[in-house]
Design a protein around this motif. Structure first.
Motif, short mmCIF file in Angstrom:
data_model
loop_
_atom_site.label_atom_id
_atom_site.label_comp_id
_atom_site.label_asym_id
_atom_site.label_seq_id
_atom_site.Cartn_x
_atom_site.Cartn_y
_atom_site.Cartn_z
N SER A 51 -13.09 0.42 -9.76
CA SER A 51 -11.94 1.00 -10.36
C SER A 51 -11.59 2.15 -9.52
CB SER A 51 -12.24 1.38 -11.74
OG SER A 51 -13.18 2.14 -12.04
N VAL B 65 -6.76 0.34 -8.34
CA VAL B 65 -7.08 0.14 -7.16
C VAL B 65 -5.78 0.03 -6.29
CG1 VAL B 65 -8.02 -1.71 -5.61
CG2 VAL B 65 -9.36 -1.08 -7.75
N THR B 66 -5.84 0.61 -4.88
CA THR B 66 -4.86 0.38 -3.95
C THR B 66 -5.36 -0.33 -2.80
OG1 THR B 66 -3.78 2.70 -4.90
CG2 THR B 66 -3.19 1.62 -2.77
N THR C 50 -2.82 -1.19 -10.79
CA THR C 50 -3.03 -1.72 -9.18
C THR C 50 -1.91 -1.83 -8.37
OG1 THR C 50 -5.29 -2.63 -9.94
CG2 THR C 50 -4.30 -3.48 -8.03
N GLN D 175 -9.38 -1.73 -12.40
CA GLN D 175 -8.28 -0.77 -12.50
C GLN D 175 -7.99 0.23 -11.64
OE1 GLN D 175 -10.67 -1.00 -14.80
NE2 GLN D 175 -11.21 1.08 -15.60
N ILE E 16 -7.68 -9.31 -11.68
CA ILE E 16 -7.56 -8.15 -11.90
C ILE E 16 -7.88 -7.63 -13.25
CG2 ILE E 16 -6.05 -6.20 -11.60
CD1 ILE E 16 -4.21 -8.21 -9.77
#
Length: 234
Positions: free
Chosen positions: A129, A102-103, A84, A100, A79
């Motif tokens: 991202s 991120v879901t 996140t 960065q 990561i």
């Protein structure tokens, strides 16, 4: 265990040109988040849910990365930066890279049963991202999701997804075989030129339109000339 850590740190250095040594990588928030998740996941599997959540919240406070203790994570997960979110039933394969913001989010089950509701990322996936991967979908091996894309459907192996809602782009073979593409987003033009909205395709259509206009003008000019019969004009 020590050799496994060295392998993990080296795998991150291979994907990130910034660190000068393993020591720098060791202080990455993503490394700490994954390490603490291993502890939280072990507690979660042992049904020590409160302790698992405690470690989870401590990790989130420390790293700004929220990984549910129930998420399953493979080897060499990287990561890059924080903010996140990874849901409970998410499954992540080996050598996956997430940037960065991120879901990996879930859908709300209408039948009241949780079940599998978060994404599955297979080996060597790269998520750019700001991307949002929603629901119990699968991102195939070597799949790439571009920055800020929203993905709600399965992604075929080796496909690159861009846009809102994400659409697949045709990536040249020499691009596909690369081991790693930063941010999961091709930076060259050929990918866009293969799309209908690409600049190259637009220029081609404009050229064809200009040729058709010229041919039409020639036909009109020919028809406008007087027709001669037996040496006389009508």
């Amino acid at each position: 265990m020590f050799s496994g850590l060295i392998t993990y740190l080296d795998s991150i250095r291979a994907r990130d040109p910034a660190p000068r040594s393993r020591w720098e990588v060791l202080f990455y928030p993503g490394v700490w988040a994954v390490g603490l998740h291993r502890v939280a996941h072990w507690l979660f599997q042992a049904r020590l849910y409160f302790l698992a959540r405690f470690v989870n919240h401590f990790s989130r406070f420390l790293t700004a990365i929220d990984i549910h203790p129930g998420a399953t994570i493979g080897r060499n997960f990287f990561i890059d930066h924080g903010f996140t979110v990874i849901g409970e039933t998410a499954e992540i394969g080996d050598n996956v890279t997430i940037y960065q913001c991120v879901t990996l989010g879930g859908t709300n089950p209408t039948n009241g049963v949780g079940g599998k509701r978060h994404p599955t990322l297979e080996d060597n996936v790269i998520i750019g991202s700001g991307a949002q991967i929603i629901g119990p979908i699968t991102i195939g091996q070597r799949g790439r999701v571009g920055a800020n894309a929203v993905v709600t459907d399965d992604v075929p192996e080796g496909a690159t997804m861009v846009g809102l809602k994400a659409r697949s782009t045709l990536v040249p073979a020499e691009e596909w075989i690369k081991d790693f593409i930063p941010y999961g987003t091709p930076c060259d033009e050929p990918c866009e030129e293969l799309m209908e909205t690409g600049a190259g395709r637009l220029a081609e259509l404009e050229s064809q339109l200009a040729e058709m206009k010229a041919e039409l003008a020639a036909i009109k000019a020919e028809r406008a000339q007087p027709i001669k019969r037996n040496g006389t004009d009508d």
